[in-house]
Design a protein around this motif. Structure first.
Motif, PDB file in Angstrom:
ATOM      1  N   UNK A  12       0.970  -1.172  -0.080  1.00  0.00           N
ATOM      2  CA  UNK A  12       0.021   0.134   0.118  1.00  0.00           C
ATOM      3  C   UNK A  12       1.096   1.314   0.053  1.00  0.00           C
ATOM      4  N   UNK A  13       0.631   2.006  -0.850  1.00  0.00           N
ATOM      5  CA  UNK A  13       1.270   3.694  -0.854  1.00  0.00           C
ATOM      6  C   UNK A  13       0.393   4.413   0.108  1.00  0.00           C
ATOM      7  N   UNK A  14       1.696   5.171   0.860  1.00  0.00           N
ATOM      8  CA  UNK A  14       0.723   6.333   1.931  1.00  0.00           C
ATOM      9  C   UNK A  14       1.901   7.499   1.214  1.00  0.00           C
ATOM     10  N   UNK A  15       0.947   8.408   0.675  1.00  0.00           N
ATOM     11  CA  UNK A  15       1.388   9.687   0.093  1.00  0.00           C
ATOM     12  C   UNK A  15       1.591  10.606   1.330  1.00  0.00           C
ATOM     13  N   UNK A  16       3.049  11.318   1.276  1.00  0.00           N
ATOM     14  CA  UNK A  16       3.251  12.473   2.429  1.00  0.00           C
ATOM     15  C   UNK A  16       3.942  13.394   1.766  1.00  0.00           C
ATOM     16  N   UNK A  17       3.776  14.571   2.542  1.00  0.00           N
ATOM     17  CA  UNK A  17       4.337  15.821   2.317  1.00  0.00           C
ATOM     18  C   UNK A  17       5.633  15.869   3.415  1.00  0.00           C
ATOM     19  N   UNK A  18       6.787  16.290   2.925  1.00  0.00           N
ATOM     20  CA  UNK A  18       7.967  16.445   3.488  1.00  0.00           C
ATOM     21  C   UNK A  18       8.623  17.812   3.439  1.00  0.00           C
ATOM     22  N   UNK A  19       8.724  18.514   4.490  1.00  0.00           N
ATOM     23  CA  UNK A  19       9.418  19.950   4.606  1.00  0.00           C
ATOM     24  C   UNK A  19      10.689  19.534   5.086  1.00  0.00           C
ATOM     25  N   UNK A  20      11.852  20.187   4.435  1.00  0.00           N
ATOM     26  CA  UNK A  20      13.032  20.096   5.065  1.00  0.00           C
ATOM     27  C   UNK A  20      13.804  21.447   4.938  1.00  0.00           C
ATOM     28  N   UNK A  21      14.651  21.601   5.974  1.00  0.00           N
ATOM     29  CA  UNK A  21      15.801  22.882   5.866  1.00  0.00           C
ATOM     30  C   UNK A  21      17.072  22.185   6.184  1.00  0.00           C
ATOM     31  N   UNK A  22      17.685  22.588   5.274  1.00  0.00           N
ATOM     32  CA  UNK A  22      19.409  22.071   5.307  1.00  0.00           C
ATOM     33  C   UNK A  22      20.100  23.296   5.701  1.00  0.00           C
TER      34      UNK A  22
END
Length: 94
Positions: free
Chosen positions: A1-11
């Protein structure tokens, strides 16, 4: 099963002027995620990414290891959410 997510990253670290954003685009393509990457005024790089949750974890791990040989990643802050923006591709802003 695919679980779509949003990921915010600060490098943070030496991540501007060293090809980091364009390396992130390649990592995104390899990881099959969509989103954006852009320089911030404070010298950091902001990444917004979306895709399958497991692919996002893989993407995040590669970002932590610094995909650009000239960059020096010091700190990576990130946050997962369910607020999808439905990006169609991965692009550099700015």
């Amino acid at each position: 099963m695919i679980f779509m997510k949003h990921l915010s990253i600060h490098v943070y670290g030496l991540v501007q002027g060293v090809g980091f954003r364009y390396s992130v685009v390649q990592v995104a393509a390899d990881s099959e995620v969509t989103g954006t990457v852009e320089n911030e005024m404070d010298g950091s790089v902001k990444i917004e990414a979306e895709g399958d949750e497991m692919k996002l974890y893989s993407f995040l791990q590669k970002i932590r290891q610094s995909p650009s040989p000239f960059a020096k990643v010091k700190t990576v802050d990130y946050d997962f959410s369910d607020n999808l923006k439905n990006y169609q591709k991965f692009t550099v802003i700015g």
